[in-house]
Design an enzyme around this catalytic site. Structure first.
Site, mmCIF file in Angstrom:
data_model
loop_
_atom_site.group_PDB
_atom_site.id
_atom_site.type_symbol
_atom_site.label_atom_id
_atom_site.label_comp_id
_atom_site.label_asym_id
_atom_site.label_seq_id
_atom_site.Cartn_x
_atom_site.Cartn_y
_atom_site.Cartn_z
ATOM 1 N N LYS A 104 4.745 4.673 4.769
ATOM 2 C CA LYS A 104 4.628 3.804 3.588
ATOM 3 C C LYS A 104 5.187 2.446 3.977
ATOM 4 C CE LYS A 104 3.196 3.200 -0.557
ATOM 5 N NZ LYS A 104 1.759 3.291 -0.818
ATOM 6 N N SER A 133 -3.275 3.668 -2.048
ATOM 7 C CA SER A 133 -2.107 4.001 -2.858
ATOM 8 C C SER A 133 -2.505 4.223 -4.319
ATOM 9 C CB SER A 133 -1.026 2.919 -2.703
ATOM 10 O OG SER A 133 0.243 3.448 -3.025
#
Length: 592
Positions: free
Chosen positions: A187, A383
Site C-alpha cells: 500500500k 483501491s
C-alpha cells in the site's frame, strides 16, 4: 441640472434595454442553433483530434454540460453507431503529440478495429511524437490502415515511466512528522509522506506494472504494423528517430502535411465528401425500444468522496464520484422495471472507504432487486475504485487498466514541530478519555497509535472480506493478491480480480448477456443520473455566485499542470487524513 439627470437616466435605461435585448438575442441564437438540425451530408469522413483532453464520462453540469461536451465513453458509442451509418465512409485521426494513457489507447484501438471491420477506413496523421507519455501516442493510432507523418518531425516512442513525488525531505526540514500507517507493505500511497524514494515493495510493484503495460502496447503495435515484437522493442528502445527513419522502418506509411492527409481521405471517400468532427457527430436515431430492454449506464470518475459532491462550479468537467450521487443513480436504475442490467463505469484512484462502502451496498441492493451489475473499468480503478467494483456480477477491464491496490491507510500529520519552528506553541485541555485528543497537533502516544492501527486493520479486513465474497474466494486467497498491490488489468485477470478483458463496449455486451437480452436485440442505453440538457445546464449556471466563478477559474488554470494538480490532490488527501478518515487510495503515479 435637471436636464443632466434626465439625460443620465435616459442613457442608463437605454443601456439596460440594450443589455437585456442583447441577452435575449444571444439566447435566441444559442437555442435556435441548439434546436436546429445539424447538417446531414451523405458522404462523411469523421475526424478525431487526439490532442484534446476529455473526461472519461460526459460532464453533468457547468459550461461543458451546456455545450453538450462528450466524454470518452460517448466517443466510443458514437464510433460504434457510425459503423452502421451509411453516410460515414471512414475516420481521420490527428495523432497526439505526447500520449493519452495506455489504457485509453488500448480501448480506442479496439474501437478502431471494430470500425474497420464494418468496411470503413481509418487514416491517421501525426505531426511528430515527442516521447512524453509513453507509447500511447503511437498505440492509439497504430491500427490505422495508413499513418502519415509530417516531414522534418521527430518520432520518439518511449517505454512506460511512472513518476512519484516524495515529501519526506520537505517534512523533515519543516519539522512535520507524518504518522501514516498502511495495510500492507504494497500500500504505497503513504510512501509519498514517509519516504524519500521507492521502497523495495513499491519499486517491485511499479516495475511489474510498467512492464505489463509496455508489453501490452508492444504486442498491439507490432501486430498492427506486421512486425515482430522483439524487433519493434529494439527499434523503439533505441531512441528517437527522424520522420524519414520511421518511414523506412515501416512505423509509418507516408510523409505529408496535415492538409495533404486531409485531402487524401476526402478523395478516398468520394465526390462531395465532408469532414465532420466526431465531437459534433450525431448518429442516426436508435431503433432501440424500452420494451426490448434497457441497459442503465452509471459512471463515476475521480476520487471517491462522501456526500453529493456538487461543487456548484461552472467549470466542473467530470461527473465526480460522490457516494450519495452514485448510490442514488444505481438505486434509481434498479427501480426501473424496464432496466435489465446496469453497466457501472469506474474511473477512479479510490478515496474514502466509507463512501466506497455506500456505493458497494447500492450495487448489492440493485442485485437484490434482480438487476445484474457489470463494471467497466476505465484507465484506473484502484483501491476504493476496486472496492465499489468488488460485488459486481462481472468485472471487465482493459489489459492496461491500473487496478487492485486493495488496502487502506490512515493516521495524521503531527504539526507541533512545524509550528514550534516559527514560535507557535500549544497546550491542551482534553476530557473524554485518552483518545479524545488523538487528532491534535502533537504526535500519537503509544495507546493512540495502537487504536489507530486497530481501526485500519478492521477496515482492511472488511475490504478484503467484501472482495472475497464478491469474487467467490477465501479471505486468504484475496489477501495473497491484495496487501495494497497494484496490478494491470491483464495481471488482475490472472489473479482472479477481473472476469474479462475488454472496454466499455465489451461491458455493454456482457450486460446484455447477464440481463438476458437477446443477442440480436439492440438495447436502449439510459444514463443515470439524468444528463442535463443545454437549457437545464444554463439555468444552473445562472445560480452560480461570482466568487465561485473566480475561484473555479483560478483552480481551472492551475489544473493544467500535472505536478500542480498532484500537489492539490496531496493537500486534499492530507486534509482528509488529519480529520481521522482512513483512505482507500491507490499509489500516486503519473504515467509518462
Amino acid at each position: 441640472m435637471r436636464t443632466f439627470f434626465l439625460s443620465m437616466a435616459g442613457a442608463f435605461v437605454a443601456m439596460m434595454l440594450f443589455v437585456i435585448l442583447g441577452f435575449f438575442m444571444l439566447m435566441g441564437l444559442i437555442f435556435s442553433a441548439a434546436s436546429a438540425k445539424p447538417p446531414s451530408p451523405d458522404n462523411v469522413v469523421l475526424s478525431l483530434d487526439l490532442n484534446y483532453a476529455i473526461p472519461d464520462q460526459a460532464p453533468l453540469g457547468g459550461f461543458a454540460a451546456f455545450s453538450s461536451t462528450p466524454g470518452f465513453t460517448d466517443i466510443l458509442l458514437r464510433l460504434k453507431a457510425a459503423e452502421t451509418d451509411d453516410a460515414i465512409k471512414g475516420i481521420y485521426l490527428r495523432g497526439s503529440f505526447s500520449g493519452i494513457g495506455t489504457s485509453r489507447a488500448e480501448e480506442l484501438r479496439t474501437a478502431f478495429e471494430s470500425f474497420k471491420g464494418s468496411g470503413k477506413f481509418v487514416v491517421a496523421h501525426t505531426q511528430g511524437m515527442f516521447g512524453y507519455g509513453g507509447p500511447s501516442a503511437y498505440h492509439s493510432i497504430s491500427s490505422a490502415e495508413e499513418i502519415w507523418i509530417q516531414p522534418g518531425s521527430d518520432f520518439a516512442i518511449n517505454g512506460v515511466t511512472f513518476e512519484t513525488e516524495f515529501l519526506k525531505g520537505l517534512f523533515d526540514k519543516i519539522g512535520l512528522a507524518p504518522q501514516i500507517y498502511a495495510f500492507y507493505e504494497y500500500k504505497n500511497a503513504p510512501n509519498s509522506y514517509n519516504e524519500t524514494a521507492f521502497t523495495e515493495p513499491h519499486r517491485e510493484a511499479l516495475t511489474s506494472l510498467a512492464t505489463s503495460l509496455w508489453d501490452t502496447a508492444l504486442t498491439d503495435m507490432a501486430a498492427d504494423r506486421g512486425l515482430k515484437v522483439a524487433d519493434l522493442k529494439t527499434l523503439l528502445e533505441s531512441g528517437p528517430q527522424t520522420a524519414d527513419e520511421a518511414l523506412e522502418a515501416k512505423l509509418v506509411d507516408k510523409l505529408g502535411w496535415p492538409e495533404d492527409a486531409e485531402d487524401a481521405v476526402l478523395e478516398r471517400a468520394g465526390e462531395g465528401a465532408e469532414l465532420v468532427d466526431l465531437f459534433t457527430y450525431t448518429p442516426p436515431p436508435s431503433k432501440a425500444k424500452a420494451k426490448d430492454g434497457i441497459i442503465a449506464i452509471v459512471g463515476g470518475e475521480g476520487a471517491v468522496v462522501t456526500g453529493g459532491g456538487d461543487s456548484g462550479s461552472p467549470f466542473a468537467d467530470t461527473p465526480g464520484f460522490a457516494s450519495d450521487t452514485i448510490a442514488r443513480a444505481i438505486l434509481d436504475a434498479a427501480e426501473d422495471e424496464d432496466v435489465k442490467a446496469i453497466v457501472f463505469r469506474v474511473d477512479s484512484p479510490g478515496g474514502s472507504p466509507t463512501a466506497s462502502d455506500q456505493i458497494w451496498r447500492a450495487v448489492e441492493r440493485a442485485q437484490e432487486a434482480g438487476k445484474p451489475v457489470v463494471v467497466s473499468m476505465g484507465s484506473l480503478a484502484a483501491s476504493g475504485g476496486y472496492y465499489v467494483s468488488a460485488g459486481a456480477d462481472a468485472i471487465v477491464a482493459n489489459k492496461s487498466t491500473i487496478t487492485g491496490s486493495i488496502g487502506i491507510f490512515g493516521g495524521k500529520f503531527a504539526l507541533d514541530g512545524t509550528f514550534n519552528k516559527i514560535g507557535v506553541t500549544f497546550d491542551t485541555v482534553s476530557v473524554g478519555g485518552d483518545f479524545a485528543n488523538a487528532y491534535g497537533v502533537a504526535p500519537f502516544n503509544q495507546a493512540q497509535e495502537a487504536e489507530v492501527r486497530d481501526q485500519l486493520k478492521r477496515g482492511y479486513d472488511r475490504f478484503v472480506g467484501l472482495v472475497a465474497e464478491g469474487r467467490g474466494k477465501t479471505f486468504e486467497q484475496v489477501h495473497d493478491v491484495a496487501r495494497g498491490r497494484v496490478w494491470s488489468g491483464a495481471q488482475a485477470k490472472e489473479n482472479g480480480l477481473v472476469d474479462e478483458i475488454g472496454g466499455f463496449m465489451t461491458a455493454i455486451d456482457k450486460a446484455k448477456e447477464v440481463g438476458k437480452i437477446a443477442a440480436d436485440v439492440e438495447p436502449m442505453l439510459v444514463f443515470y443520473p439524468h444528463r442535463k440538457s443545454g437549457f437545464e445546464a444554463l439555468e444552473d449556471l445562472f445560480g452560480v455566485s461570482t466568487e465561485t466563478v473566480r475561484a473555479a477559474a483560478v483552480l481551472s488554470a492551475l489544473a493544467g499542470d500535472a505536478r500542480t494538480q498532484a500537489l492539490i490532490e496531496e493537500l486534499k488527501v492530507a486534509d482528509a487524513i488529519n480529520s481521522g478518515e482512513a483512505m482507500a487510495m491507490g499509489p500516486r503515479i503519473r504515467e509518462r
